[in-house]
Enzyme design. Sequence first.
Site, PDB file in Angstrom:
ATOM      1  N   ASN A   1      39.243  -5.300 -28.264  1.00  0.00           N
ATOM      2  CA  ASN A   1      40.012  -4.649 -29.340  1.00  0.00           C
ATOM      3  C   ASN A   1      39.419  -3.257 -29.572  1.00  0.00           C
ATOM      4  OD1 ASN A   1      37.842  -4.790 -31.436  1.00  0.00           O
ATOM      5  ND2 ASN A   1      38.046  -6.965 -30.990  1.00  0.00           N
TER       6      ASN A   1
ATOM      7  N   LYS B   1      39.421 -16.712 -46.583  1.00  0.00           N
ATOM      8  CA  LYS B   1      38.334 -16.590 -45.602  1.00  0.00           C
ATOM      9  C   LYS B   1      36.971 -16.732 -46.270  1.00  0.00           C
ATOM     10  CE  LYS B   1      40.200 -13.765 -42.497  1.00  0.00           C
ATOM     11  NZ  LYS B   1      40.514 -12.464 -41.886  1.00  0.00           N
TER      12      LYS B   1
ATOM     13  N   LYS C   1      37.198  -9.991  -8.398  1.00  0.00           N
ATOM     14  CA  LYS C   1      38.353  -9.306  -8.975  1.00  0.00           C
ATOM     15  C   LYS C   1      39.650 -10.023  -8.559  1.00  0.00           C
ATOM     16  CE  LYS C   1      40.615  -4.859  -9.060  1.00  0.00           C
ATOM     17  NZ  LYS C   1      40.819  -3.605  -8.378  1.00  0.00           N
TER      18      LYS C   1
ATOM     19  N   LYS D   1      34.556 -19.685 -45.131  1.00  0.00           N
ATOM     20  CA  LYS D   1      33.336 -19.353 -44.390  1.00  0.00           C
ATOM     21  C   LYS D   1      32.095 -19.347 -45.285  1.00  0.00           C
ATOM     22  CE  LYS D   1      36.005 -16.721 -40.967  1.00  0.00           C
ATOM     23  NZ  LYS D   1      35.915 -15.861 -39.800  1.00  0.00           N
TER      24      LYS D   1
ATOM     25  N   PHE E   1      33.839  -9.447 -43.230  1.00  0.00           N
ATOM     26  CA  PHE E   1      34.893  -8.435 -43.286  1.00  0.00           C
ATOM     27  C   PHE E   1      36.219  -9.108 -42.973  1.00  0.00           C
ATOM     28  CE2 PHE E   1      33.771  -3.857 -43.573  1.00  0.00           C
ATOM     29  CZ  PHE E   1      32.464  -4.033 -43.984  1.00  0.00           C
TER      30      PHE E   1
HETATM   31  O1  C5P Z   1      38.771 -15.036 -39.434  1.00  0.00           O
HETATM   32  P1  C5P Z   1      38.574 -13.591 -39.128  1.00  0.00           P
HETATM   33  O2  C5P Z   1      38.283 -13.300 -37.688  1.00  0.00           O
HETATM   34  O3  C5P Z   1      39.645 -12.673 -39.624  1.00  0.00           O
HETATM   35  O4  C5P Z   1      37.248 -13.213 -39.997  1.00  0.00           O
HETATM   36  C1  C5P Z   1      36.695 -11.979 -39.957  1.00  0.00           C
HETATM   37  C2  C5P Z   1      35.211 -12.103 -40.227  1.00  0.00           C
HETATM   38  O5  C5P Z   1      34.654 -13.158 -39.442  1.00  0.00           O
HETATM   39  C3  C5P Z   1      34.460 -10.859 -39.804  1.00  0.00           C
HETATM   40  O6  C5P Z   1      33.367 -10.709 -40.682  1.00  0.00           O
HETATM   41  C4  C5P Z   1      34.027 -11.180 -38.384  1.00  0.00           C
HETATM   42  O7  C5P Z   1      32.864 -10.446 -38.018  1.00  0.00           O
HETATM   43  C5  C5P Z   1      33.778 -12.674 -38.440  1.00  0.00           C
HETATM   44  N1  C5P Z   1      34.093 -13.409 -37.206  1.00  0.00           N
HETATM   45  C6  C5P Z   1      33.116 -14.149 -36.564  1.00  0.00           C
HETATM   46  N2  C5P Z   1      33.395 -14.867 -35.445  1.00  0.00           N
HETATM   47  C7  C5P Z   1      34.654 -14.927 -34.961  1.00  0.00           C
HETATM   48  C8  C5P Z   1      35.677 -14.209 -35.621  1.00  0.00           C
HETATM   49  C9  C5P Z   1      35.371 -13.457 -36.733  1.00  0.00           C
HETATM   50  O8  C5P Z   1      31.965 -14.082 -36.988  1.00  0.00           O
HETATM   51  N3  C5P Z   1      34.919 -15.627 -33.874  1.00  0.00           N
END
Ligand code: C5P
Length: 405
Positions: free
Chosen positions: A208, A336, A287, A340, A322
């Site tokens: 990304n 979230k 590849k 989390k 974030f």
């Molecule tokens: O669920 P989402 O990806 O939108 O959550 C965003 C937050 O979770 C960010 O702080 C990101 O760094 C963290 N994240 C993570 N592991 C993932 C996806 C997101 O730690 N696989």
Amino acid sequence: MLQGKTILLGVSGGIAVYKAAELVRLFVKAGGSVHVVMTANAQQFVTPLTFQALSNNPVGRDLFSMDSESQISHIQKARMADLVVLAPATANLMAKMAAGIADDYLTTILLATTAPVLVCPAMNVKMWEHPATQRNLKTLCELGYRIEPPASGFLACQEEGAGRLADPGDILESSIGLLTPPTLAGRSVLVSAGPTREHFDPVRFLSNPSSGKMGYALARVAARRSARVFLVSGPCSLAPPPRVERICVTSATQMRDAILNLSSEQDAIVMTAAVSDYRPARTAAHKVKKSPEDLSVLLEPNPDILASLGQIKPPGQVLVGFAAETENITQNAQDKLVRKNLDFIVANDLTREGAGFCSDTNEVKIIGRGGEASDLSLMTKEEVAANIWDRVERILSGGDIESQQ
Ligand code: C5P
């Protein structure tokens, strides 16, 4: 960052004097008021007029000038400084400082000032390595002077080695650090930054556009506040901020391993990394060749690092996430935060101009455990970082009751 601060830049006579001109520009750009004092030898390399024009202030150079001595100018200069920076500091200047000699304008100021002094040596590699210089360096450290070590590389004297003046950007960063109250001293913090790359063959990956700027700003600001800072970074083009321990990773699983390895010792963890939610179920060893057929890549979920951290969070640790969203920002972010087990979450609306990926600015909403939201206006990512650390500090000191609900 230097608004309202007076910096006295002492310039002694080495070829690196021309780089001190760039330093003045950086100090002024950061909002500082700069007063330059040059030794007689420094004036052989660059004229005082250059420094006067860049700093917008008269350049001090003569201890016995009738003009300045009517006000005992060296004492005045010593008192007015919030910070003294010596760049370049020659072997001779360091020797005089170590011995307490005060025989010109700059060295008298150095004995009279009570401001912190940052010494940025620059000289020939043999002069730098000479036991006398190394002994003087040790003495200066014992006397409480701060040292910005010289960089290694090709020197003006055609030799290779340590002796180049430190990068002006690093000198600016250390100067800001010396003027920042050490509110995170004794704390260890971890910040994740940047994107991850999930390879489906050796040369192609899923990723990304995250630039890492928000995470690097958080790491820089925490280091200025004297924290021990670990920065676990996905691939990006940014240089690590000074005094930050950077661990470079590529994939989400590497990022998880690096973070879990360090997580239990952290007072705070801020996850800004744009971790890829999925990865290819298998990675081809070579590849993948082009063919006229459709190609399907099966994706499997990556571990959610932040959710794992929420599950194993030791008591007292502050965990911040974030949320980059394009719709229902507050609701999604709040979900979230609960899911989390975070202390607070920083939500940004990716559809807004000047917010989110790659920009130098951000416009965020901070949502706490009690559901309370505060909107920050559009500001630089460093300013957002300062707001986040202010809030982390309040929780660490037990002062943010709402966040602990
Ligand atoms: O669920 P989402 O990806 O939108 O959550 C965003 C937050 O979770 C960010 O702080 C990101 O760094 C963290 N994240 C993570 N592991 C993932 C996806 C997101 O730690 N696989």
